[in-house]
Enzyme design. Structure first.
Site, PDB file in Angstrom:
ATOM      1  N   ASN A   1     -12.448  -1.565  -0.646  1.00 52.89           N
ATOM      2  CA  ASN A   1     -11.682  -2.250   0.268  1.00 52.89           C
ATOM      3  C   ASN A   1     -12.652  -1.695   1.651  1.00 52.89           C
ATOM      4  OD1 ASN A   1      -9.125  -2.294   2.127  1.00 52.89           O
ATOM      5  ND2 ASN A   1      -9.525  -0.500   2.278  1.00 52.89           N
ATOM      6  N   GLU A   2     -12.983  -2.177   2.694  1.00 46.31           N
ATOM      7  CA  GLU A   2     -13.860  -2.180   3.914  1.00 46.31           C
ATOM      8  C   GLU A   2     -14.373  -0.465   3.959  1.00 46.31           C
ATOM      9  OE1 GLU A   2     -10.098  -1.186   6.586  1.00 46.31           O
ATOM     10  OE2 GLU A   2      -9.239  -3.378   6.841  1.00 46.31           O
TER      11      GLU A   2
ATOM     12  N   GLN B   1       2.799  -5.823   5.927  1.00 49.85           N
ATOM     13  CA  GLN B   1       2.546  -5.816   4.567  1.00 49.85           C
ATOM     14  C   GLN B   1       3.881  -6.485   4.082  1.00 49.85           C
ATOM     15  OE1 GLN B   1       0.870  -1.280   3.794  1.00 49.85           O
ATOM     16  NE2 GLN B   1      -0.796  -1.546   4.322  1.00 49.85           N
TER      17      GLN B   1
ATOM     18  N   GLU C   1       0.914  -1.154   0.019  1.00 49.25           N
ATOM     19  CA  GLU C   1       0.005   0.098   0.047  1.00 49.25           C
ATOM     20  C   GLU C   1       0.969   1.189  -0.137  1.00 49.25           C
ATOM     21  OE1 GLU C   1      -3.744   1.949   2.701  1.00 49.25           O
ATOM     22  OE2 GLU C   1      -2.707   0.147   3.407  1.00 49.25           O
TER      23      GLU C   1
ATOM     24  N   GLU D   1      -5.305  -9.460   4.274  1.00 49.55           N
ATOM     25  CA  GLU D   1      -4.977  -8.339   5.055  1.00 49.55           C
ATOM     26  C   GLU D   1      -4.662  -8.962   6.794  1.00 49.55           C
ATOM     27  OE1 GLU D   1      -5.722  -4.372   5.325  1.00 49.55           O
ATOM     28  OE2 GLU D   1      -6.295  -4.041   3.225  1.00 49.55           O
TER      29      GLU D   1
END
Length: 525
Positions: free
Chosen positions: A205-206, A378, A58, A329
């Site tokens: 996303n989310e 990540q 990210e 994630e």
């Protein structure tokens, strides 16, 4: 990447017991002192997709800039701007998939900002992570070039939170359309005449949090809408819906009921935190107590229950298991390293993280019928990173080395295991001390992964085999001398795999003794 403050998280806390953990008073008095494992290679299970070993990159802190990308003019050795040391390290563990550009960043990202001449790209503010300038030097062509150099598949997160469906449609046309269209010609003018392959696209996303603070019903409706216009001009592309966090089973139920027929997968996000009540107090990455070690293990093992229950809901609407559960994630999340920008999510990575990685990978192996893709959070310099960089220096973390141990699991056939484990106790925490998974790799060789999460006690293991004989066994181990043993730029090899000589094989049995806080992979001969 989840918001630091999300409504749902403030409204609930994680459960203190799961199918894999219990309070101390619930542990059977006759718990064995030796772990027993029965492996039946005559009953092969589902294949564990290599995509389960995917990565997440990210625009956050030094995850992209300084971590992956330094630019062609950098004094740091690079391949057209990509760090050579990072590329070589990631290729060595066969990274199969990379998710980009976010995370929370994705739902504020407009793809046109990241194409064309770099010097003419707009400079914006990264409002999610640190309020720093984002000059868009690393955009679509740079990311796709990175994936191509790794030999990895691209998983693109589309902007649903702040962009219309037409923006997703145009971005995918730019990337995947054959030559002839105006956008394909623009791609060619930017240096890539051939269409890119985009096997996976995330529909936001989310959406329950930083992607728009939406209700599940509204998010499902948008998923149907955006999915209609998310088209590939170059081969099959799977549409992954923005799924739940942690135990939000209502989100899964609603998304599958309303949008299940129109998606190919559903994401799941879950982060392990030692202190899991509020996001502003997670616990330190180093210098922690044994109690926080124990809580970290207990909370990691909750992944088993989350995956099991979300999978059961998906089974109601998709009994043939054609839809993927994508844990895109996962990993540890601690308090930021003191002195660092708190929005950069910088944390060290220790033996504790290596054990967490082994536990999660074993859980994913147990659910290989449904968990078909995942991404640790990540890749570089952020949260449970595989690699850390500082200027020209790079270090491989204990988590990196666990992924190195598990390379045979990529596209391997899982084998059923029956485990009876001793328990690890610390204060009110009690969890099974041993975790295991087994596979037959693509070459036909059987491998067994064993994790001992007890930080003090060596655990004997007695293994019986059916459907396979073992005349010998070799192995490697990742462990350390302290709970927070880690690799630094000054001492980069404190934690790394070494040969494991503590196992013996004879016909249908294997015996071993697992050192404390260790991840061991055995290769049966």
């Amino acid at each position: 990447m989840r918001q630091l403050y999300r409504k749902a998280a403030l409204a609930m806390t994680l459960m203190t017991t799961t199918a894999m953990s219990a309070s101390a008073q619930d542990v059977p008095a006759a718990a064995p002192a030796t772990a027993t494992v029965a492996i039946d290679a005559s009953r092969p299970g589902p294949v564990m997709n290599r995509q389960v070993f995917g990565q997440f990159a990210e625009h956050l802190g030094h995850g992209i800039y300084g971590g992956i990308w330094v630019g062609e003019k950098s004094s740091i050795p690079n391949d057209h701007g990509y760090r050579r040391d990072v590329l070589e390290a990631l290729k060595a563990v066969k990274v199969p998939m990379v998710r980009w550009p976010g995370g929370c960043f994705a739902d504020e990202y407009h793809w046109r900002d990241g194409i064309g001449a770099r010097g003419k790209r707009p400079i914006k503010i990264n409002t999610n992570w640190g309020g720093v300038n984002e000059d868009n030097a690393f955009g679509t062509n740079e990311f796709m070039g990175f994936a191509e150099r790794l030999g990895a598949e691209a998983y693109i997160s589309a902007n649903v939170g702040s962009a219309p469906p037409s923006e997703t449609a145009q971005w995918l046309e730019y990337m995947t359309s054959p030559n002839g269209s105006t956008l394909a010609k623009e791609r060619a003018a930017n240096g890539h005449p051939a269409p890119y392959k985009v096997p996976y696209v995330g529909i936001g996303n989310e959406l329950w949090g930083c992607g728009g603070n939406m209700r599940a019903e509204y998010a499902a409706d948008l998923t149907n809408r955006y999915g209609v216009f998310a088209k590939s001009g170059n081969g099959k592309m799977l549409r992954i819906a923005s799924g739940p966090s942690d135990m939000d089973y209502n989100w899964t139920e609603t998304m599958m009921r309303i949008a299940g027929k129109n998606i190919d997968g559903l994401s799941l996000h879950y982060y392990t935190r030692p202190r899991d009540k509020v996001w502003t107090d997670k616990g330190p990455a180093l210098g922690f107590s044994e109690h926080e070690w124990a809580l970290t293990m207990q909370h990691t093992l909750q992944m088993e229950e989350f995956v099991t229950k979300h999978s059961a809901i998906m089974d109601k609407y998709d009994p043939a298991k054609t839809k993927w559960l994508v844990v895109d994630e996962w990993g540890t999340w601690y308090d930021p390293t003191p002195g660092s920008n708190p929005g950069f999510l910088v944390q060290q990575n220790s033996v504790r993280d290596a054990v967490v990685a082994g536990l999660n990978l074993n859980i994913f192996a147990h659910h290989a019928d449904r968990v078909k893709m995942a991404a640790i959070a990540q890749m570089v310099n952020v949260l449970q990173a595989m690699l850390l960089t500082d200027g020209a220096k790079m270090v491989k973390t204990p988590t990196y080395w666990v992924f190195d141990l598990y390379k045979p699991w990529q596209d391997a056939t899982t084998l059923p295991v029956d485990l009876k484990s001793p328990w690890y106790h610390e204060s009110e925490v009690a969890v099974p001390a041993v975790s295991v998974s087994a596979v037959r790799d693509v070459a036909g060789k059987v491998h067994v992964a064993l994790v001992n999460l007890d930080p003090h006690r060596a655990i004997p293991v007695a293994m019986t085999l059916a459907g396979v004989q073992a005349s010998g066994v070799t192995g490697r181990i990742v462990t350390g001398t302290t709970m927070d043993a880690h690799n630094s730029f000054e001492q980069p090899d404190t934690v790394r795999p070494v040969a494991f000589n503590g196992a013996q094989a004879a016909g249908g049995t294997v015996s071993a003794t697992l050192p404390p806080m260790s991840v061991v992979v055995l290769d049966l001969q």
